[in-house]
Design a protein around this motif. Structure first.
Motif, PDB file in Angstrom:
ATOM      1  N   ASN A 144     -23.958 -90.157  44.372  1.00 57.67           N
ATOM      2  CA  ASN A 144     -23.568 -91.231  45.285  1.00 57.67           C
ATOM      3  C   ASN A 144     -24.631 -92.319  45.341  1.00 57.67           C
ATOM      4  OD1 ASN A 144     -22.160 -92.408  47.729  1.00 57.67           O
ATOM      5  ND2 ASN A 144     -24.155 -91.884  48.592  1.00 57.67           N
TER       6      ASN A 144
ATOM      7  N   ALA B 298     -20.648 -93.794  51.392  1.00 55.64           N
ATOM      8  CA  ALA B 298     -20.803 -92.482  52.050  1.00 55.64           C
ATOM      9  C   ALA B 298     -20.777 -92.611  53.569  1.00 55.64           C
ATOM     10  CB  ALA B 298     -22.088 -91.785  51.583  1.00 55.64           C
ATOM     11  N   VAL B 299     -19.882 -93.455  54.084  1.00 58.80           N
ATOM     12  CA  VAL B 299     -19.778 -93.597  55.535  1.00 58.80           C
ATOM     13  C   VAL B 299     -18.329 -93.547  56.021  1.00 58.80           C
ATOM     14  CG1 VAL B 299     -19.821 -96.149  55.516  1.00 58.80           C
ATOM     15  CG2 VAL B 299     -20.549 -94.927  57.546  1.00 58.80           C
TER      16      VAL B 299
ATOM     17  N   ALA C  81     -25.486-100.853  64.803  1.00 59.55           N
ATOM     18  CA  ALA C  81     -24.105-101.174  65.155  1.00 59.55           C
ATOM     19  C   ALA C  81     -23.183-100.119  64.563  1.00 59.55           C
ATOM     20  CB  ALA C  81     -23.722-102.561  64.650  1.00 59.55           C
ATOM     21  N   ASP C  82     -21.912-100.194  64.962  1.00 61.32           N
ATOM     22  CA  ASP C  82     -20.947 -99.137  64.652  1.00 61.32           C
ATOM     23  C   ASP C  82     -19.832 -99.705  63.773  1.00 61.32           C
ATOM     24  OD1 ASP C  82     -18.985 -97.180  64.731  1.00 61.32           O
ATOM     25  OD2 ASP C  82     -19.236 -96.759  66.876  1.00 61.32           O
ATOM     26  N   LEU C  83     -19.637 -99.084  62.628  1.00 65.23           N
ATOM     27  CA  LEU C  83     -18.559 -99.482  61.712  1.00 65.23           C
ATOM     28  C   LEU C  83     -17.211 -99.539  62.426  1.00 65.23           C
ATOM     29  CD1 LEU C  83     -17.207 -99.758  58.863  1.00 65.23           C
ATOM     30  CD2 LEU C  83     -17.516 -97.307  58.592  1.00 65.23           C
ATOM     31  N   ARG C  84     -17.042 -98.690  63.443  1.00 67.92           N
ATOM     32  CA  ARG C  84     -15.745 -98.632  64.130  1.00 67.92           C
ATOM     33  C   ARG C  84     -15.544 -99.805  65.073  1.00 67.92           C
ATOM     34  NH1 ARG C  84     -16.900 -92.789  66.225  1.00 67.92           N
ATOM     35  NH2 ARG C  84     -18.840 -93.919  66.470  1.00 67.92           N
TER      36      ARG C  84
ATOM     37  N   THR D 298     -21.035 -86.597  63.872  1.00 67.32           N
ATOM     38  CA  THR D 298     -20.205 -87.326  62.909  1.00 67.32           C
ATOM     39  C   THR D 298     -19.435 -86.346  62.011  1.00 67.32           C
ATOM     40  OG1 THR D 298     -22.214 -87.505  61.561  1.00 67.32           O
ATOM     41  CG2 THR D 298     -21.544 -89.481  62.766  1.00 67.32           C
TER      42      THR D 298
ATOM     43  N   ASP E 249     -26.659 -99.521  60.790  1.00 69.20           N
ATOM     44  CA  ASP E 249     -26.460 -98.078  60.954  1.00 69.20           C
ATOM     45  C   ASP E 249     -26.333 -97.762  62.434  1.00 69.20           C
ATOM     46  OD1 ASP E 249     -26.914 -95.615  58.728  1.00 69.20           O
ATOM     47  OD2 ASP E 249     -26.987 -95.006  60.843  1.00 69.20           O
ATOM     48  N   ILE E 250     -25.658 -96.649  62.700  1.00 71.73           N
ATOM     49  CA  ILE E 250     -25.441 -96.224  64.082  1.00 71.73           C
ATOM     50  C   ILE E 250     -26.604 -95.366  64.562  1.00 71.73           C
ATOM     51  CG2 ILE E 250     -24.235 -94.069  63.564  1.00 71.73           C
ATOM     52  CD1 ILE E 250     -22.144 -94.835  65.623  1.00 71.73           C
ATOM     53  N   ASP E 251     -27.424 -94.889  63.632  1.00 72.32           N
ATOM     54  CA  ASP E 251     -28.505 -93.966  63.981  1.00 72.32           C
ATOM     55  C   ASP E 251     -29.803 -94.741  64.244  1.00 72.32           C
ATOM     56  OD1 ASP E 251     -30.235 -91.765  64.182  1.00 72.32           O
ATOM     57  OD2 ASP E 251     -30.659 -91.853  62.041  1.00 72.32           O
TER      58      ASP E 251
ATOM     59  N   ASP F 156     -28.037 -84.544  62.228  1.00 71.07           N
ATOM     60  CA  ASP F 156     -27.479 -85.889  62.179  1.00 71.07           C
ATOM     61  C   ASP F 156     -27.272 -86.290  60.721  1.00 71.07           C
ATOM     62  OD1 ASP F 156     -27.283 -88.737  63.657  1.00 71.07           O
ATOM     63  OD2 ASP F 156     -28.282 -88.931  61.712  1.00 71.07           O
ATOM     64  N   ALA F 157     -26.144 -86.956  60.424  1.00 72.97           N
ATOM     65  CA  ALA F 157     -25.770 -87.263  59.030  1.00 72.97           C
ATOM     66  C   ALA F 157     -26.879 -88.008  58.294  1.00 72.97           C
ATOM     67  CB  ALA F 157     -24.489 -88.090  59.010  1.00 72.97           C
ATOM     68  N   SER F 158     -27.517 -88.969  58.955  1.00 79.13           N
ATOM     69  CA  SER F 158     -28.517 -89.773  58.234  1.00 79.13           C
ATOM     70  C   SER F 158     -29.732 -88.921  57.877  1.00 79.13           C
ATOM     71  CB  SER F 158     -28.934 -91.010  59.046  1.00 79.13           C
ATOM     72  OG  SER F 158     -29.685 -90.624  60.159  1.00 79.13           O
TER      73      SER F 158
ATOM     74  N   TYR G 113     -28.840 -86.266  55.111  1.00 86.08           N
ATOM     75  CA  TYR G 113     -28.759 -86.938  53.804  1.00 86.08           C
ATOM     76  C   TYR G 113     -30.155 -87.327  53.316  1.00 86.08           C
ATOM     77  CZ  TYR G 113     -27.110 -90.553  50.484  1.00 86.08           C
ATOM     78  OH  TYR G 113     -26.868 -91.320  49.380  1.00 86.08           O
TER      79      TYR G 113
ATOM     80  N   SER H 176     -26.058 -97.634  56.317  1.00 84.88           N
ATOM     81  CA  SER H 176     -27.076 -97.788  55.262  1.00 84.88           C
ATOM     82  C   SER H 176     -28.023 -96.598  55.185  1.00 84.88           C
ATOM     83  CB  SER H 176     -27.861 -99.078  55.501  1.00 84.88           C
ATOM     84  OG  SER H 176     -28.263 -99.173  56.861  1.00 84.88           O
TER      85      SER H 176
HETATM   86  C1  LIG Z   1     -24.635 -90.170  54.100  1.00 82.92           C
HETATM   87  S1  LIG Z   1     -25.476 -91.523  54.813  1.00 82.92           S
HETATM   88  C2  LIG Z   1     -25.236 -92.769  53.572  1.00 82.92           C
HETATM   89  C3  LIG Z   1     -26.432 -93.690  53.389  1.00 82.92           C
HETATM   90  C4  LIG Z   1     -26.252 -94.730  52.290  1.00 82.92           C
HETATM   91  N1  LIG Z   1     -25.110 -95.589  52.542  1.00 82.92           N
HETATM   92  C5  LIG Z   1     -26.085 -94.091  50.936  1.00 82.92           C
HETATM   93  O1  LIG Z   1     -24.947 -93.881  50.524  1.00 82.92           O
HETATM   94  O2  LIG Z   1     -27.089 -93.769  50.274  1.00 82.92           O
HETATM   95  C6  LIG Z   1     -24.299 -92.035  56.039  1.00 82.92           C
HETATM   96  C7  LIG Z   1     -24.862 -92.976  57.088  1.00 82.92           C
HETATM   97  O3  LIG Z   1     -23.761 -93.497  57.851  1.00 82.92           O
HETATM   98  C8  LIG Z   1     -24.186 -93.608  59.196  1.00 82.92           C
HETATM   99  N2  LIG Z   1     -22.982 -93.681  60.041  1.00 82.92           N
HETATM  100  C9  LIG Z   1     -22.109 -92.685  60.352  1.00 82.92           C
HETATM  101  N3  LIG Z   1     -21.118 -93.178  61.125  1.00 82.92           N
HETATM  102  C10 LIG Z   1     -21.369 -94.505  61.304  1.00 82.92           C
HETATM  103  C11 LIG Z   1     -20.716 -95.546  62.015  1.00 82.92           C
HETATM  104  N4  LIG Z   1     -19.593 -95.319  62.714  1.00 82.92           N
HETATM  105  N5  LIG Z   1     -21.255 -96.793  61.992  1.00 82.92           N
HETATM  106  C12 LIG Z   1     -22.408 -97.039  61.296  1.00 82.92           C
HETATM  107  N6  LIG Z   1     -23.086 -96.083  60.611  1.00 82.92           N
HETATM  108  C13 LIG Z   1     -22.568 -94.833  60.611  1.00 82.92           C
HETATM  109  C14 LIG Z   1     -25.044 -92.384  59.418  1.00 82.92           C
HETATM  110  O4  LIG Z   1     -25.937 -92.566  60.519  1.00 82.92           O
HETATM  111  C15 LIG Z   1     -25.786 -92.301  58.089  1.00 82.92           C
HETATM  112  O5  LIG Z   1     -27.008 -92.995  58.130  1.00 82.92           O
END
Ligand SMILES: C[S@@+](CC[C@H](N)C(=O)[O-])C[C@H]1O[C@@H](n2cnc3c(N)ncnc32)[C@H](O)[C@@H]1O
Length: 277
Positions: free
Chosen positions: A57, A160-161, A130-133, A217, A106-108, A18-20, A23, A81
């Motif tokens: 980043n 980074a999202v 919640a979901d950015l989309r 993702t 965050d979605i996670d 998972d992306a979170s 990372y 976040s």
């Molecule tokens: C690489 S991390 C970035 C964390 C932080 N923003 C930073 O830059 O240090 C990306 C985050 O985006 C979240 N994410 C991915 N798609 C998303 C969506 N559609 N809505 C909300 N969060 C999302 C992931 O779960 C992950 O926690």
């Protein structure tokens, strides 16, 4: 997977990377699983500067929040976040003003749970899943309406999202919608994966990108021009425009850091028009 972890919310599938969590591991955190770590090691093997990109980043995020605090912004909506780590947005913003408001999104569910436990006792920082989309699910979320005063500037952080949002999900429309209720002197912060500077680097990056296709993702890499084009005319880019994270207002002690062209970043200001929801 038979392992059980007390801190994993029910229903979270920890058998896929998972992306979170990937990372989190890249930044030295502990809220990740074997599958995330293995994923990261494979990606790093293909793209050896990946950890430097993650760090560049994260350092940009801290500088951007400090800069916005200096400009007088006191409300931060941090979308995507992630799992809390060093230099979280509320820590930076509340250093400038202990009453600065921060809403993490965050979605996670693991990122949300870890943020919630870190924020216990902090009346000005909260988290929602919640979901950015689905921007209206963020803007109209009762916690957001309760915490923020939309007659005052808000900084929306998409750090980074956005590279997890494919063109088919209309990232331009999503950013426009998120900007709609914001008054002038509000800001949008972007960081986004960009193409490597060399053909060999781009090939290695493409292999790492393909790895992400196996996660919930998948990643979209966008050029500087494509990142700039995510903004419609409701935002104007602030100098220095879309640049590598290491080039964006580096602190004096960061000036020797190696450039990271794959971490593209930008700050944009809401144009001076009447806001309306
Ligand atoms: C690489 S991390 C970035 C964390 C932080 N923003 C930073 O830059 O240090 C990306 C985050 O985006 C979240 N994410 C991915 N798609 C998303 C969506 N559609 N809505 C909300 N969060 C999302 C992931 O779960 C992950 O926690």
């Amino acid at each position: 997977m038979t392992e059980s972890y007390g801190w994993v919310p029910e229903g979270v599938d920890i058998s896929v990377p998972d992306a979170s969590r990937v990372y989190d591991y890249a930044l030295g955190g502990v809220h990740n699983f074997a599958v995330d770590r293995e994923f990261w090691h494979r990606a790093e093997k293909m793209f050896p500067t990946a950890r430097l990109v993650a760090r560049a980043n994260r350092a940009f995020l801290g500088r951007a929040v400090r800069h916005l605090s200096e400009l007088g912004v006191r409300q931060f909506l941090d979308i995507g976040s992630g799992i809390p780590t060093l230099g979280n947005v509320h820590e930076v913003a509340q250093e400038a003003d202990p009453e600065a408001r921060v809403m993490y999104v965050d979605i996670d569910p693991i990122a949300v749970q870890q943020s919630r436990s870190l924020l216990t006792g902090n009346p000005y920082a909260r988290v929602i899943e919640a979901d950015l989309r689905k921007p209206d699910g963020i803007l109209y979320h009762p916690e957001v309406l309760d915490l923020f005063d939309f007659s005052e500037p808000v900084a929306v952080l998409t750090v980074a999202v956005l590279h997890f949002v494919p063109d088919g999900d209309d990232p331009v429309g999503l950013l426009h919608r998120l900007g709609e209720p914001l008054v002038s002197s509000s800001y949008l912060v972007i960081s986004h994966l960009g193409p490597d500077a060399t053909p060999e680097g781009r090939e290695a990056q493409e292999q790492a990108r393909r790895l992400y296709e196996k996660t919930p993702t998948p990643v979209v890499i966008r050029t500087r021009e494509q990142v700039a084009a995510l903004l419609d005319d409701s935002f104007e880019l602030v100098e220095p425009g879309v640049v590598s994270a290491t080039e964006w207002r580096p602190d004096p002690d960061e000036s020797g850091d190696p450039p990271q062209p794959t971490a593209l970043v930008a700050l944009a200001r809401k144009r001076n028009r009447d806001a309306g929801r």
